[in-house]
Scaffold this active site. Sequence first.
Site, PDB file in Angstrom:
ATOM      1  CE1 TYR A 186      -0.413  -4.070  -0.585  1.00 47.38           C
ATOM      2  CE2 TYR A 186      -1.128  -6.328   0.398  1.00 47.38           C
ATOM      3  CZ  TYR A 186      -1.557  -5.694  -0.474  1.00 47.38           C
ATOM      4  OH  TYR A 186      -2.760  -5.500  -1.780  1.00 47.38           O
ATOM      5  CG  HIS A 195      -0.359   2.796  -3.210  1.00 52.59           C
ATOM      6  ND1 HIS A 195      -2.192   2.705  -3.036  1.00 52.59           N
ATOM      7  CD2 HIS A 195      -0.926   4.450  -4.511  1.00 52.59           C
ATOM      8  CE1 HIS A 195      -2.270   3.182  -3.641  1.00 52.59           C
ATOM      9  NE2 HIS A 195      -2.065   4.203  -4.706  1.00 52.59           N
ATOM     10  CG  LEU A 196       2.240  -0.496   2.414  1.00 52.92           C
ATOM     11  CD1 LEU A 196       1.323  -1.617   3.443  1.00 52.92           C
ATOM     12  CD2 LEU A 196       3.123   0.169   3.096  1.00 52.92           C
ATOM     13  CB  SER A 197       2.570  -3.202  -3.547  1.00 55.45           C
ATOM     14  OG  SER A 197       0.918  -2.810  -3.710  1.00 55.45           O
ATOM     15  CG  HIS A 208      -7.920   0.713  -7.149  1.00 58.60           C
ATOM     16  ND1 HIS A 208      -6.929   0.751  -8.123  1.00 58.60           N
ATOM     17  CD2 HIS A 208      -7.517  -0.227  -6.265  1.00 58.60           C
ATOM     18  CE1 HIS A 208      -6.518   0.747  -7.091  1.00 58.60           C
ATOM     19  NE2 HIS A 208      -5.909  -0.387  -6.253  1.00 58.60           N
ATOM     20  CG  ASP A 261     -15.707  14.564  -6.146  1.00 51.29           C
ATOM     21  OD1 ASP A 261     -15.267  14.837  -6.816  1.00 51.29           O
ATOM     22  OD2 ASP A 261     -16.525  14.379  -6.038  1.00 51.29           O
TER      23      ASP A 261
END
Length: 145
Positions: A24, A101-103, A81, A88
């Site tokens: 990260y 996302h960082l990765s 995930h 929703d």
Amino acid sequence: MSKPIYVLSGPNLNLLGTREPEIYGHQTLDDVRRLCEARAKSLGREIVFRQSNHEGELIDWIQEAREKACALVINPAGYGHTSVAILDALKAVGLPVVECHLSNPAARETFRRKTYVSLAATGVVSGFGAASYELAVEAAAGLAR
């Protein structure tokens, strides 16, 4: 004044800079906030930057964004995930959503390769470390309503 872009970060992102820096990076969440503020300012926008380890709080902020934001950037972290509830909420908000996302989840463990959030996202930015957030803010500004 136009509405701000909401930038929301999920669980454990408060530990940036110390948690698995090989994945990260070494920048803290405060560093990321400053990068996002600078990028938004350069685009004539403002941001609301928040982080929570609690799913319900993230959902409350997503729902708040419905009236108060022009677009939404979200790094759902592990909730991406697992959380149909966040999916929703994002679908109900009626705003452009940029998942961040960082990765690069596609290059990591199998369980990280699919996120529910992607089903509601206009686009996804991942794999660029803290710059993922900057790029997501830029994308959100371009999509803003």
